[in-house]
Design a protein around this motif. Structure first.
Motif, PDB file in Angstrom:
ATOM      1  N   PHE A 163      91.669  95.315  11.869  1.00 17.34           N
ATOM      2  CA  PHE A 163      91.892  96.087  10.878  1.00 17.34           C
ATOM      3  C   PHE A 163      92.703  97.608  11.008  1.00 17.34           C
ATOM      4  N   ALA A 164      92.931  97.863  12.393  1.00 17.11           N
ATOM      5  CA  ALA A 164      93.755  99.172  12.587  1.00 17.11           C
ATOM      6  C   ALA A 164      94.387  99.084  13.804  1.00 17.11           C
ATOM      7  N   ARG A 165      95.117 100.034  13.858  1.00 16.54           N
ATOM      8  CA  ARG A 165      96.088 100.223  15.142  1.00 16.54           C
ATOM      9  C   ARG A 165      96.378 101.704  15.316  1.00 16.54           C
ATOM     10  N   TRP A 166      95.707 102.389  16.272  1.00 19.81           N
ATOM     11  CA  TRP A 166      95.950 103.996  16.462  1.00 19.81           C
ATOM     12  C   TRP A 166      96.640 104.271  17.511  1.00 19.81           C
ATOM     13  N   CYS A 167      97.611 105.192  17.540  1.00 19.65           N
ATOM     14  CA  CYS A 167      98.111 105.767  18.849  1.00 19.65           C
ATOM     15  C   CYS A 167      98.397 107.348  18.675  1.00 19.65           C
ATOM     16  N   PRO A 168      97.312 107.996  18.537  1.00 20.97           N
ATOM     17  CA  PRO A 168      97.493 109.408  18.594  1.00 20.97           C
ATOM     18  C   PRO A 168      98.348 110.003  19.667  1.00 20.97           C
ATOM     19  N   ASN A 169      99.145 110.984  19.439  1.00 21.48           N
ATOM     20  CA  ASN A 169      99.881 111.435  20.567  1.00 21.48           C
ATOM     21  C   ASN A 169      99.736 112.956  21.092  1.00 21.48           C
ATOM     22  N   PHE A 170      98.545 113.281  21.404  1.00 20.76           N
ATOM     23  CA  PHE A 170      98.036 114.471  21.680  1.00 20.76           C
ATOM     24  C   PHE A 170      98.440 114.940  23.021  1.00 20.76           C
ATOM     25  N   LYS A 171      99.033 115.885  23.293  1.00 22.53           N
ATOM     26  CA  LYS A 171      99.715 116.197  24.561  1.00 22.53           C
ATOM     27  C   LYS A 171      98.428 116.471  25.577  1.00 22.53           C
TER      28      LYS A 171
ATOM     29  N   ALA B 191      95.512 114.923  26.150  1.00 25.30           N
ATOM     30  CA  ALA B 191      94.734 113.909  26.089  1.00 25.30           C
ATOM     31  C   ALA B 191      95.783 112.875  26.536  1.00 25.30           C
ATOM     32  N   ARG B 192      95.116 111.596  27.159  1.00 25.32           N
ATOM     33  CA  ARG B 192      95.743 110.493  27.439  1.00 25.32           C
ATOM     34  C   ARG B 192      96.140 109.656  26.281  1.00 25.32           C
ATOM     35  N   THR B 193      97.284 109.076  26.134  1.00 25.12           N
ATOM     36  CA  THR B 193      97.847 108.341  24.865  1.00 25.12           C
ATOM     37  C   THR B 193      97.444 106.884  25.037  1.00 25.12           C
ATOM     38  N   PHE B 194      96.598 106.361  24.278  1.00 23.30           N
ATOM     39  CA  PHE B 194      96.152 104.920  23.988  1.00 23.30           C
ATOM     40  C   PHE B 194      96.720 104.321  22.753  1.00 23.30           C
ATOM     41  N   ASP B 195      97.363 103.195  22.840  1.00 25.19           N
ATOM     42  CA  ASP B 195      97.621 102.478  21.749  1.00 25.19           C
ATOM     43  C   ASP B 195      96.464 101.533  21.636  1.00 25.19           C
ATOM     44  N   THR B 196      95.730 101.707  20.552  1.00 29.38           N
ATOM     45  CA  THR B 196      94.353 101.077  20.490  1.00 29.38           C
ATOM     46  C   THR B 196      94.461 100.250  19.214  1.00 29.38           C
ATOM     47  N   ARG B 197      94.022  98.807  19.538  1.00 25.05           N
ATOM     48  CA  ARG B 197      93.952  97.880  18.350  1.00 25.05           C
ATOM     49  C   ARG B 197      92.256  97.693  18.072  1.00 25.05           C
ATOM     50  N   PHE B 198      92.173  97.893  16.795  1.00 27.59           N
ATOM     51  CA  PHE B 198      90.440  97.890  16.117  1.00 27.59           C
ATOM     52  C   PHE B 198      90.315  96.694  15.720  1.00 27.59           C
ATOM     53  N   TYR B 199      89.284  96.058  16.069  1.00 28.90           N
ATOM     54  CA  TYR B 199      88.623  94.718  15.393  1.00 28.90           C
ATOM     55  C   TYR B 199      87.136  95.111  15.038  1.00 28.90           C
ATOM     56  N   ALA B 200      87.019  94.125  14.160  1.00 25.29           N
ATOM     57  CA  ALA B 200      85.356  94.194  13.521  1.00 25.29           C
ATOM     58  C   ALA B 200      84.985  92.723  13.713  1.00 25.29           C
ATOM     59  N   VAL B 201      83.567  92.724  13.814  1.00 22.31           N
ATOM     60  CA  VAL B 201      83.011  91.157  14.081  1.00 22.31           C
ATOM     61  C   VAL B 201      81.371  91.493  13.851  1.00 22.31           C
ATOM     62  N   ALA B 202      80.880  90.190  13.484  1.00 21.37           N
ATOM     63  CA  ALA B 202      79.554  90.196  13.196  1.00 21.37           C
ATOM     64  C   ALA B 202      78.453  90.187  14.523  1.00 21.37           C
TER      65      ALA B 202
END
Length: 265
Positions: free
Chosen positions: A141-149, A151-162
């Motif tokens: 449902f989402a993919r985030w990659c904040p580029n805050f100098k 902090a470390r930069t993560f290309d994070t994929r978000f998933y939901a599950v029951a």
């Protein structure tokens, strides 16, 4: 406060050196007939990234995750498949909850968790057992990659599950986390507003999005209405005050926050 995407919003360019990662939003029915509860973990205060913050389980994508994805779900894209494997593996390591692993009996979970934490590869465990993991049960449902100098930069994929049925107590992996709990999205946001917990900018925005649905089924229906596009927040000046912003077409009810109030990492 919300905002549409301004013409000056930056293009979707992955910051150099971004680390592939994945996170899993695990939802279970509330015992009090309220909205679904979500599994949250509090990061250790000694961690370099998001120290002391409350987050969803997850972590970096390891090289072996790509191998497992190719073996188990070759129909998925390489990055998507490996991120789903990482979300499954990291959740088991961090919380002791086996999600998306239907052949793994509950009494077997502690030994598998210990093996993973001890360095045994997930691919070797699956091969020895002949098990198939259910990566298709994860809803992207989402993919985030904040580029805050700062902090470390993560290309994070978000998933939901029951959440799968389980009777054993969930415990944190103490090297990275200090606490684990279930709470609704609204409940965690209320704790953050009271100052009881700390949440970083992406976690807050995703909790607000999750709070729009009452259960996993509803959130799954919500998720398919919006594309999964790379989100790299940008700073926008409004009448002399800086705001951290995200696009307005991806399902988030709040798309900006005063930069002075943001916890970035």
């Amino acid at each position: 406060m919300t905002s549409a995407v301004p013409p000056s919003a930056p293009p979707e360019i992955l910051p150099e050196g971004a680390i592939p990662a994945a996170t899993l939003v695990i939802m279970r029915p509330s015992e009090e007939d309220g909205p679904d509860e979500i599994l949250m973990v509090k990061r250790s205060t000694t961690m370099a990234f998001a120290a002391g913050a409350v987050v969803f389980p997850g972590g970096r994508v390891d090289p072996d995750d790509y191998l497992v994805a190719r073996q188990q779900a070759p129909e998925l894209g390489e990055a998507d498949g490996a991120a789903r494997v990482a979300a499954l593996r990291e959740t088991l390591e961090e919380t002791g909850l086996a999600v998306g692993w239907p052949a793994l009996a509950e009494e077997e979970v502690p030994a598998i968790r210990t093996a993973l934490l001890g360095g045994t590869l997930l691919s070797d465990i699956l091969a020895a057992r002949g098990d198939r993991i259910a990566l298709e049960s994860f809803v992207p449902f989402a993919r985030w990659c904040p580029n805050f100098k700062e902090a470390r930069t993560f290309d994070t994929r978000f998933y939901a599950v029951a959440a799968p049925p389980h009777s054993h107590e969930l415990t944190v992996e103490e090297a990275e986390h200090s606490h684990i709990f279930w709470a609704s999205a609204e409940g965690t946001l209320a704790m953050a507003d009271r100052g009881d917990v700390s949440v970083i900018f992406p976690t807050r925005r995703n909790l607000e999005r999750l709070a729009q649905a009452t259960d996993f089924s509803g959130f799954s229906d919500h998720s398919v209405q919006f594309p999964v596009e790379l989100i790299t927040p940008w700073i926008e000046d409004r009448e002399g005050q800086s705001y951290l912003c995200i696009p307005g077409h991806l399902g988030y009810p709040v798309t900006s926050e005063s930069f002075d109030h943001v916890r970035r990492g």
